[in-house]
Write a protein that holds these residues in place. Structure first.
Motif, PDB file in Angstrom:
ATOM      1  N   GLU A 147       0.821  -1.201   0.000  1.00  0.00           N
ATOM      2  CA  GLU A 147       0.000   0.000   0.000  1.00  0.00           C
ATOM      3  C   GLU A 147       0.858   1.255   0.000  1.00  0.00           C
ATOM      4  OE1 GLU A 147      -2.391  -0.570   3.424  1.00  0.00           O
ATOM      5  OE2 GLU A 147      -3.814  -1.913   2.444  1.00  0.00           O
ATOM      6  N   LEU A 148       2.006   1.183   0.671  1.00  0.00           N
ATOM      7  CA  LEU A 148       2.891   2.343   0.739  1.00  0.00           C
ATOM      8  C   LEU A 148       3.376   2.746  -0.647  1.00  0.00           C
ATOM      9  CD1 LEU A 148       4.687   4.389   2.321  1.00  0.00           C
ATOM     10  CD2 LEU A 148       6.401   2.570   2.483  1.00  0.00           C
ATOM     11  N   PHE A 149       3.713   1.754  -1.484  1.00  0.00           N
ATOM     12  CA  PHE A 149       4.306   2.036  -2.780  1.00  0.00           C
ATOM     13  C   PHE A 149       3.290   2.229  -3.897  1.00  0.00           C
ATOM     14  CE2 PHE A 149       7.971  -0.663  -1.017  1.00  0.00           C
ATOM     15  CZ  PHE A 149       8.527   0.437  -0.397  1.00  0.00           C
ATOM     16  N   ASP A 150       2.021   1.952  -3.651  1.00  0.00           N
ATOM     17  CA  ASP A 150       0.990   2.088  -4.690  1.00  0.00           C
ATOM     18  C   ASP A 150       1.003   3.455  -5.378  1.00  0.00           C
ATOM     19  OD1 ASP A 150       0.134  -0.480  -4.482  1.00  0.00           O
ATOM     20  OD2 ASP A 150      -1.604  -0.055  -3.229  1.00  0.00           O
ATOM     21  N   PRO A 151       1.157   4.572  -4.643  1.00  0.00           N
ATOM     22  CA  PRO A 151       1.136   5.885  -5.310  1.00  0.00           C
ATOM     23  C   PRO A 151       2.222   6.059  -6.369  1.00  0.00           C
ATOM     24  CG  PRO A 151       0.826   6.162  -2.954  1.00  0.00           C
ATOM     25  CD  PRO A 151       1.204   4.722  -3.176  1.00  0.00           C
ATOM     26  N   LEU A 152       3.348   5.357  -6.218  1.00  0.00           N
ATOM     27  CA  LEU A 152       4.439   5.502  -7.177  1.00  0.00           C
ATOM     28  C   LEU A 152       4.057   4.968  -8.557  1.00  0.00           C
ATOM     29  CD1 LEU A 152       7.514   4.477  -4.966  1.00  0.00           C
ATOM     30  CD2 LEU A 152       6.643   6.764  -5.442  1.00  0.00           C
ATOM     31  N   ASP A 153       3.125   4.009  -8.597  1.00  0.00           N
ATOM     32  CA  ASP A 153       2.703   3.453  -9.880  1.00  0.00           C
ATOM     33  C   ASP A 153       2.010   4.498 -10.753  1.00  0.00           C
ATOM     34  OD1 ASP A 153       3.684   0.941  -9.243  1.00  0.00           O
ATOM     35  OD2 ASP A 153       1.824   0.322  -8.264  1.00  0.00           O
ATOM     36  N   ARG A 154       1.429   5.525 -10.125  1.00  0.00           N
ATOM     37  CA  ARG A 154       0.701   6.549 -10.881  1.00  0.00           C
ATOM     38  C   ARG A 154       1.630   7.538 -11.583  1.00  0.00           C
ATOM     39  NH1 ARG A 154      -2.396   9.440  -6.409  1.00  0.00           N
ATOM     40  NH2 ARG A 154      -2.304   7.819  -4.812  1.00  0.00           N
ATOM     41  N   LEU A 155       2.872   7.589 -11.129  1.00  0.00           N
ATOM     42  CA  LEU A 155       3.768   8.653 -11.585  1.00  0.00           C
ATOM     43  C   LEU A 155       4.140   8.546 -13.056  1.00  0.00           C
ATOM     44  CD1 LEU A 155       6.140   8.834  -8.481  1.00  0.00           C
ATOM     45  CD2 LEU A 155       4.194  10.294  -9.026  1.00  0.00           C
ATOM     46  N   VAL A 156       4.064   7.347 -13.612  1.00  0.00           N
ATOM     47  CA  VAL A 156       4.452   7.171 -15.006  1.00  0.00           C
ATOM     48  C   VAL A 156       3.510   7.903 -15.962  1.00  0.00           C
ATOM     49  CG1 VAL A 156       3.134   5.053 -15.439  1.00  0.00           C
ATOM     50  CG2 VAL A 156       5.300   5.438 -16.650  1.00  0.00           C
ATOM     51  N   ASN A 157       2.295   8.171 -15.526  1.00  0.00           N
ATOM     52  CA  ASN A 157       1.284   8.800 -16.385  1.00  0.00           C
ATOM     53  C   ASN A 157       1.126  10.304 -16.154  1.00  0.00           C
ATOM     54  OD1 ASN A 157       0.518   6.307 -17.630  1.00  0.00           O
ATOM     55  ND2 ASN A 157      -0.624   5.791 -15.763  1.00  0.00           N
ATOM     56  N   LEU A 158       2.071  10.912 -15.469  1.00  0.00           N
ATOM     57  CA  LEU A 158       1.979  12.352 -15.215  1.00  0.00           C
ATOM     58  C   LEU A 158       1.994  13.140 -16.519  1.00  0.00           C
ATOM     59  CD1 LEU A 158       4.406  12.841 -12.174  1.00  0.00           C
ATOM     60  CD2 LEU A 158       1.910  12.771 -12.140  1.00  0.00           C
ATOM     61  N   GLN A 159       1.164  14.169 -16.588  1.00  0.00           N
ATOM     62  CA  GLN A 159       1.132  15.028 -17.779  1.00  0.00           C
ATOM     63  C   GLN A 159       2.331  15.970 -17.819  1.00  0.00           C
ATOM     64  OE1 GLN A 159      -1.245  14.681 -20.260  1.00  0.00           O
ATOM     65  NE2 GLN A 159      -1.664  12.863 -19.011  1.00  0.00           N
ATOM     66  N   ARG A 160       2.814  16.337 -16.646  1.00  0.00           N
ATOM     67  CA  ARG A 160       3.963  17.251 -16.552  1.00  0.00           C
ATOM     68  C   ARG A 160       4.925  16.710 -15.514  1.00  0.00           C
ATOM     69  NH1 ARG A 160       5.822  21.347 -13.314  1.00  0.00           N
ATOM     70  NH2 ARG A 160       4.116  21.022 -11.837  1.00  0.00           N
ATOM     71  N   TYR A 183      11.535   6.299   1.457  1.00  0.00           N
ATOM     72  CA  TYR A 183      11.860   5.257   0.486  1.00  0.00           C
ATOM     73  C   TYR A 183      12.521   5.857  -0.752  1.00  0.00           C
ATOM     74  CZ  TYR A 183      11.254   2.036  -3.387  1.00  0.00           C
ATOM     75  OH  TYR A 183      11.476   1.261  -4.499  1.00  0.00           O
ATOM     76  N   VAL A 184      11.930   6.920  -1.292  1.00  0.00           N
ATOM     77  CA  VAL A 184      12.465   7.539  -2.509  1.00  0.00           C
ATOM     78  C   VAL A 184      13.899   8.021  -2.283  1.00  0.00           C
ATOM     79  CG1 VAL A 184      12.250   9.586  -3.984  1.00  0.00           C
ATOM     80  CG2 VAL A 184      10.250   8.150  -3.530  1.00  0.00           C
ATOM     81  N   GLU A 185      14.155   8.644  -1.149  1.00  0.00           N
ATOM     82  CA  GLU A 185      15.492   9.166  -0.889  1.00  0.00           C
ATOM     83  C   GLU A 185      16.467   8.053  -0.518  1.00  0.00           C
ATOM     84  OE1 GLU A 185      14.747  13.793   0.255  1.00  0.00           O
ATOM     85  OE2 GLU A 185      15.095  12.423   1.931  1.00  0.00           O
ATOM     86  N   GLY A 186      16.007   7.101   0.297  1.00  0.00           N
ATOM     87  CA  GLY A 186      16.894   6.049   0.752  1.00  0.00           C
ATOM     88  C   GLY A 186      17.260   5.064  -0.340  1.00  0.00           C
ATOM     89  N   PHE A 187      16.260   4.575  -1.077  1.00  0.00           N
ATOM     90  CA  PHE A 187      16.506   3.564  -2.100  1.00  0.00           C
ATOM     91  C   PHE A 187      17.224   4.145  -3.309  1.00  0.00           C
ATOM     92  CE2 PHE A 187      15.299   0.873  -5.727  1.00  0.00           C
ATOM     93  CZ  PHE A 187      15.659  -0.371  -5.241  1.00  0.00           C
ATOM     94  N   ASN A 188      16.892   5.370  -3.685  1.00  0.00           N
ATOM     95  CA  ASN A 188      17.474   5.993  -4.875  1.00  0.00           C
ATOM     96  C   ASN A 188      18.674   6.881  -4.577  1.00  0.00           C
ATOM     97  OD1 ASN A 188      15.386   5.311  -7.170  1.00  0.00           O
ATOM     98  ND2 ASN A 188      14.180   5.897  -5.383  1.00  0.00           N
ATOM     99  N   ALA A 189      19.042   6.995  -3.293  1.00  0.00           N
ATOM    100  CA  ALA A 189      20.152   7.872  -2.885  1.00  0.00           C
ATOM    101  C   ALA A 189      19.942   9.279  -3.427  1.00  0.00           C
ATOM    102  CB  ALA A 189      21.490   7.303  -3.364  1.00  0.00           C
ATOM    103  N   ALA A 190      18.679   9.710  -3.436  1.00  0.00           N
ATOM    104  CA  ALA A 190      18.312  10.951  -4.124  1.00  0.00           C
ATOM    105  C   ALA A 190      17.760  11.999  -3.166  1.00  0.00           C
ATOM    106  CB  ALA A 190      17.266  10.645  -5.198  1.00  0.00           C
ATOM    107  N   ASP A 191      17.708  13.220  -3.649  1.00  0.00           N
ATOM    108  CA  ASP A 191      17.050  14.322  -2.954  1.00  0.00           C
ATOM    109  C   ASP A 191      15.624  14.399  -3.495  1.00  0.00           C
ATOM    110  OD1 ASP A 191      16.079  16.774  -2.057  1.00  0.00           O
ATOM    111  OD2 ASP A 191      18.015  17.775  -2.262  1.00  0.00           O
ATOM    112  N   ALA A 192      14.634  14.234  -2.626  1.00  0.00           N
ATOM    113  CA  ALA A 192      13.230  14.222  -3.067  1.00  0.00           C
ATOM    114  C   ALA A 192      12.823  15.532  -3.727  1.00  0.00           C
ATOM    115  CB  ALA A 192      12.313  13.928  -1.886  1.00  0.00           C
TER     116      ALA A 192
END
Length: 404
Positions: free
Chosen positions: A116-129, A153-162
């Motif tokens: 359930e935590l990661f479900d929102p990430l699936d929507r990101l591929v269809n962003l208009q912008r 998760y986004v910052e830890g797994f991807n070593a990224a700045d959100a």
């Protein structure tokens, strides 16, 4: 033959080749291997005294400890073909995931909660912008109580700045991960570096060459002619493949960086990408002392795979479970902005501080944890002049940069 023995093969004295390959990490070795299989003679130039790049399996008196890349994520066909060809053994990492709550309580995660935590990430591929993940999150309908977990998760797994990473790139990543079962992870028994050593030995056997301690100072090129000046000599070839980490590439033609003349057009796109930060250290213990805790049931403690302590830093830990005969270890991980506080820190000091925190998490005497600790190991990839970071990610607005 041991890892150290295999990587100590003497280099031949020749300084000419069909193709120069800069870097003996996995990308450089894979390129060199592809060339020699086609009868093209490569010369690989490596700044360090070993192969593998950001894969670094350290042989200690207690056993092998991974200092860099560790997990085989999913069923990537090319990687698994290499694992099989090298005859490496793997163990799938699974088990109990424990989480420290806001009040300090310890509990076992349910798998459905993670989904359930990661479900929102699936929507990101269809962003208009495209936007940064932080910008998307602020305007989304994701419940407030779920946002911190997603950001972590986004910052830890991807070593990224959100606030920098592309939201749409995360959606594309989720789609790609689903295709290879990336939620599953394996460990290479005896060290991930075995794969790099196998490739290096294959390259040599088929007529290629690898030279160590060759720090690149300059690359000057024209059509059909490349001259590379290094700390180990000057090398020439008709062509050159550059597989240096993004953090090193982005410093080219800038203070302290190598000279690259003329600068290829692709470099402008490389500078649009970002090199992420991640810091990790591994603590080796005499025994899995955490199994004595009374805060979680015994079965979960014995099967503990991951531990999440987001109210503290480092926020992520993992064990070697269920690998047979594995060392009793706990590996700490901090990615993204949270990694900054660990840059340049001494391994023993980090281990000392971690003993205090871990004793609190498991509700056990601090002295018990300290007495069980044998050693703490780390490699600071952020300060390493041959990496300058962990791995790359795509900032908002740069989705076309990797292809370009």
């Amino acid at each position: 033959m041991s890892m150290a023995a295999e990587t100590s093969t003497e280099n031949s004295s020749g300084q000419t080749a069909d193709v120069l390959v800069l870097g003996a990490g996995m990308a450089g070795l894979a390129a060199a291997h592809a060339l020699v299989e086609r009868g093209i003679r490569p010369l690989v130039l490596e700044a360090k005294d070993r192969v593998g790049g950001r894969i670094h399996s350290l042989q200690t008196s207690q056993g092998v400890v991974e200092l860099g890349a560790e997990f085989v994520h999913g069923k990537n066909a090319e990687l698994w073909a290499l694992i099989e060809e090298a005859g490496a053994r793997t163990v799938e990492r699974d088990g109990a995931m424990l989480r420290e709550g806001a009040a300090g309580e310890l509990h076992e995660d349910e798998e459905i909660e993670e989904g359930e935590l990661f479900d929102p990430l699936d929507r990101l591929v269809n962003l208009q912008r495209d936007s940064s993940f932080e910008e998307w999150l602020a305007s989304s309908d994701v419940p407030n109580e779920q946002r911190a977990g997603l950001r972590g998760y986004v910052e830890g797994f991807n070593a990224a700045d959100a606030s920098r990473i592309s939201a749409q790139s995360l959606g594309l990543q989720q789609r790609a991960e689903e295709q290879i079962e990336a939620k599953r992870a394996w460990h290479v028994v005896g060290g991930y570096s075995q794969l790099a050593i196998f490739l290096a030995n294959r390259v040599r056997k088929l007529g290629g060459e690898i030279k160590f301690n060759c720090v690149v100072k300059s690359v000057r090129w024209s059509a059909g002619n490349v001259t590379v000046e290094t700390s180990g000599g000057v090398f020439r070839a008709p062509r050159c493949i550059v597989t240096l980490p993004l953090g090193v590439l982005q410093r080219a033609n800038r203070d302290g960086g190598m000279v690259l003349e003329p600068e290829p057009a692709a470099m402008a796109h490389a500078r649009r990408l970002a090199m992420g930060s991640a810091e990790r250290f591994t603590m080796i213990f005499r025994e899995p002392w955490w199994e004595r805790s009374k805060r979680v049931n015994e079965k979960a403690l014995k099967a503990m795979n991951f531990l999440f302590t987001f109210r503290r830093s480092p926020p992520v830990w993992w064990t070697a479970h269920p690998e047979p005969q594995a060392l009793p270890t706990l590996t700490a991980w901090a990615g993204g902005p949270r990694a900054a506080q660990f840059v340049g820190r001494d391994a023993d000091q980090l281990g000392d501080e971690a003993c205090t925190a871990l004793a609190e998490v498991f509700g056990l005497p601090e002295q018990q944890v300290r007495e069980a600790l044998l050693a703490t190991h780390r490699h600071d990839w952020e300060l390493d002049p041959f990496s300058y970071g962990a791995y790359s990610y795509i900032p908002a607005g740069a989705l076309d940069a990797p292809g370009a």
